[in-house]
Design a protein around this motif. Sequence first.
Motif, short mmCIF file in Angstrom:
data_model
loop_
_atom_site.label_atom_id
_atom_site.label_comp_id
_atom_site.label_asym_id
_atom_site.label_seq_id
_atom_site.Cartn_x
_atom_site.Cartn_y
_atom_site.Cartn_z
N ARG A 53 0.83 -1.19 0.00
CA ARG A 53 0.00 0.00 0.00
C ARG A 53 0.87 1.25 0.00
NH1 ARG A 53 -2.70 2.96 4.61
NH2 ARG A 53 -1.38 4.62 3.79
N LYS A 58 -2.92 12.60 -0.37
CA LYS A 58 -3.18 12.50 1.05
C LYS A 58 -4.22 13.51 1.51
CE LYS A 58 -1.51 9.99 3.26
NZ LYS A 58 -1.94 8.57 3.42
N TRP A 110 -8.48 1.90 -2.53
CA TRP A 110 -9.20 2.03 -1.26
C TRP A 110 -9.76 3.45 -1.11
CZ3 TRP A 110 -3.78 2.65 0.16
CH2 TRP A 110 -3.51 3.71 1.04
N ARG A 114 -12.07 9.96 5.28
CA ARG A 114 -12.60 11.30 5.05
C ARG A 114 -13.45 11.35 3.79
NH1 ARG A 114 -8.16 11.00 7.13
NH2 ARG A 114 -7.48 12.14 8.97
N LYS A 139 -12.89 2.22 3.75
CA LYS A 139 -12.59 2.48 5.17
C LYS A 139 -13.84 3.00 5.87
CE LYS A 139 -7.68 3.13 5.52
NZ LYS A 139 -6.69 3.77 6.37
N ARG A 169 -10.72 1.42 10.67
CA ARG A 169 -9.57 2.26 11.07
C ARG A 169 -9.90 3.14 12.29
NH1 ARG A 169 -10.50 7.58 11.33
NH2 ARG A 169 -8.70 8.32 10.16
N HIS A 206 -3.91 3.42 12.14
CA HIS A 206 -4.70 4.64 12.34
C HIS A 206 -5.55 4.59 13.60
CE1 HIS A 206 -3.42 5.08 8.16
NE2 HIS A 206 -3.42 6.37 8.44
N GLU A 232 0.81 0.31 8.44
CA GLU A 232 1.70 1.30 7.84
C GLU A 232 3.15 0.99 8.20
OE1 GLU A 232 -1.02 5.22 7.02
OE2 GLU A 232 0.34 5.28 8.74
C1 PEP Z 1 -4.19 6.19 5.24
O1 PEP Z 1 -4.48 4.99 5.16
O2 PEP Z 1 -3.04 6.62 5.14
C2 PEP Z 1 -5.28 7.14 5.52
C3 PEP Z 1 -5.28 8.37 5.06
O3 PEP Z 1 -6.17 6.60 6.32
P1 PEP Z 1 -7.61 7.10 6.84
O4 PEP Z 1 -8.45 7.36 5.61
O5 PEP Z 1 -8.06 5.91 7.60
O6 PEP Z 1 -7.38 8.30 7.69
#
Ligand code: PEP
Length: 371
Positions: A53, A58, A110, A114, A139, A169, A206, A232
């Motif tokens: 991954r 971001k 994925w 958010r 997620k 998460r 997370h 991660e």
């Molecule tokens: C991630 O997996 O790096 C991430 C941004 O996760 P999340 O959407 O769970 O905050």
Amino acid sequence: METKESQTTFTPSWLRKTEIPVVIAGPCSAETEEQVFETCRGIAATGKADMLRAGIWKPRTRPGTFEGIGIKGLPWMRQMKMETGMPVTVEVAKAGHVEACLEFEMDVLWVGARTTVNPFAVQEIAEAVRGVDIPILVKNPINPDLALWLGAVERFQRVGIEKIGAIHRGFSNTSEKVYRNRPQWLIAIDFMDRMPEIPMINDPSHICGNRHMLGTVAQKAIDLGYDGLMIETHGDPDNAWSDAKQQITPEIFGQMITDMKLRYDLEDDPNVQGSLEFLRQEINQIDDDLINLLGERMSVVRKIGEYKKERNMTIFQPKRWHEILEKAQIKGDNNNLSDRLIDKFLRAVHEESIDQQEKIMEDRWKPKVSE
Ligand code: PEP
Ligand code: MN
């Protein structure tokens, strides 16, 4: 966790072919070509991951921080896929991301926490994958809303995506002190109950937001029967451009997976079923007794309701309620029951009692309905 030779399929899912949970590892963000290669090669060398991954775009909470390397990172992931033979997954948040990922042959997409909160965004991504045979992992939304999570999965089902997974998460909570995102395990368990055909992956990184609790949370997920983990992992975690505190090196990742205990869902094993059957019968009997006793309690509650009604007494008597609660906590302690259980249980019983007495009192003023 050891590599198991037997290929018995316990989960009829596209993601998990054996009883060994699927493991996804890789950095929070793709930063540089060197960092992606070093991390992915390190992960591959452990032999403990099934998929790689990296975040390319971001979704950061506040502007001004690293917002992802963008499309430039996709060829790095494609190269790692070719070199290691492992499928690769990245996060998508809009249609343009999907197009770029398909162009660079990402294997799995994925949807981040958010994005899951926003049905418009989820629908946009769903439209972008309509007619494409690509697996999607969804997620949980940042807020503890099961319907929103299920709804996002349904949007992908409706455009014909057949390979869908969920990632737990954790949920954002301002009063949370222990976790970065409170796990609220029951929400994920309810999800599994509602959509048993969808594999559930746990993302302890997370949830924890730190390194020291990762193993505990990951093991709990495996104990609960999750289908996989997403962890991660970074070649130089302390200097990561995002989520530095929760990332671990490939070596520590490898050790952590090796040290984990596998749990098996032996629902179909006749030997296990035989010896469990007796204890399960016992549980069924106790549950029956509990329900019958609750029924008896409520018939007394209704008698008290009649009594209160005749004398125009109030239903809620705080002194009496606190007396009941305190006594029960002591009794609970003696029976090895947590205060939390006693509190939740008695509150639920009390609420039902109030409702039943309310029904008895129901000779209230009502507006006259014109005929
Ligand atoms: C991630 O997996 O790096 C991430 C941004 O996760 P999340 O959407 O769970 O905050
Ligand atoms: Mn992250």
